[in-house]
Design an enzyme around this catalytic site. Structure first.
Site, mmCIF file in Angstrom:
data_model
loop_
_atom_site.group_PDB
_atom_site.id
_atom_site.type_symbol
_atom_site.label_atom_id
_atom_site.label_comp_id
_atom_site.label_asym_id
_atom_site.label_seq_id
_atom_site.Cartn_x
_atom_site.Cartn_y
_atom_site.Cartn_z
ATOM 1 N N HIS A 7 0.821 -1.206 0.000
ATOM 2 C CA HIS A 7 0.000 0.000 0.000
ATOM 3 C C HIS A 7 0.857 1.258 0.000
ATOM 4 O O HIS A 7 2.038 1.215 0.330
ATOM 5 C CB HIS A 7 -0.981 0.047 1.191
ATOM 6 C CG HIS A 7 -0.348 0.035 2.530
ATOM 7 N ND1 HIS A 7 -0.044 -1.113 3.213
ATOM 8 C CD2 HIS A 7 0.050 1.051 3.354
ATOM 9 C CE1 HIS A 7 0.499 -0.817 4.386
ATOM 10 N NE2 HIS A 7 0.569 0.489 4.503
ATOM 11 N N HIS A 79 4.022 7.006 3.829
ATOM 12 C CA HIS A 79 4.962 5.891 3.666
ATOM 13 C C HIS A 79 4.512 4.955 2.551
ATOM 14 O O HIS A 79 3.370 5.015 2.104
ATOM 15 C CB HIS A 79 5.152 5.120 4.975
ATOM 16 C CG HIS A 79 3.939 4.415 5.501
ATOM 17 N ND1 HIS A 79 3.065 4.978 6.404
ATOM 18 C CD2 HIS A 79 3.436 3.163 5.259
ATOM 19 C CE1 HIS A 79 2.101 4.119 6.698
ATOM 20 N NE2 HIS A 79 2.285 3.003 6.005
ATOM 21 N N GLU A 130 7.706 0.921 5.083
ATOM 22 C CA GLU A 130 7.179 -0.119 5.967
ATOM 23 C C GLU A 130 7.389 -1.446 5.236
ATOM 24 O O GLU A 130 7.172 -1.534 4.028
ATOM 25 C CB GLU A 130 5.673 0.135 6.172
ATOM 26 C CG GLU A 130 4.973 -0.899 7.031
ATOM 27 C CD GLU A 130 3.484 -0.577 7.211
ATOM 28 O OE1 GLU A 130 2.884 0.112 6.364
ATOM 29 O OE2 GLU A 130 2.911 -1.033 8.222
HETATM 30 CO CO CO Z 1 1.194 1.217 6.332
#
Ligand code: CO
Length: 135
Positions: A7, A79, A130
């Site tokens: 994502h 992020h 991440e």
């Molecule tokens: Co995230």
């Protein structure tokens, strides 16, 4: 080592307004807003054919995205999340290559219920990264 883009997370001040932009202007499939008090954010997930967009709104007094929104009052990309097969093996390899893992370096359960770690933006082209053990 890294796999699919899981994502892109976008920090916003007003998640209802942001969800409406994705639902109504962009015509995307948008989830309901879910408060995640453990993470200090409210999330909305937008499902695209090849990845997801995650909208994040601060929740509570010391939200991890509060400072980001002070610096980026219109919101912005917060992020990127890449999938990995074995988060411990990837963490150790990244550390051996000089990358900094944020926090105590132990994976936490992220907003999708999977183990995640965050990597220092200065080591990754100015982008908070991440990594998520997706399966
Ligand atoms: Co995230």
């Amino acid at each position: 080592m890294i796999g699919r883009l899981n994502h892109v997370a976008i920090a916003v001040r007003d998640i209802a307004k942001a969800a409406a932009v994705y639902r109504e202007t962009l015509g995307a499939e948008v989830s309901a807003a879910v408060p995640q008090p453990d993470h200090g954010v409210t999330t909305v997930f937008i499902t695209l054919p090849n990845t997801k967009i995650e909208l994040l709104e601060p929740l509570g007094a010391d939200s991890p995205i509060a400072r980001f929104l002070e610096r980026n009052p219109d919101g912005g990309i917060h992020h990127l999340c890449y999938e990995v097969d074995d988060i411990i093996a990837v963490r150790d390899q990244l550390k051996s290559r000089g990358a900094r893992v944020l926090g105590d370096g132990e994976p936490r359960i992220g907003a999708h219920g999977k183990p995640v770690l965050f990597l220092h933006p200065k080591d990754f082209c100015g982008t908070l990264v991440e990594i998520e053990q997706a399966r």
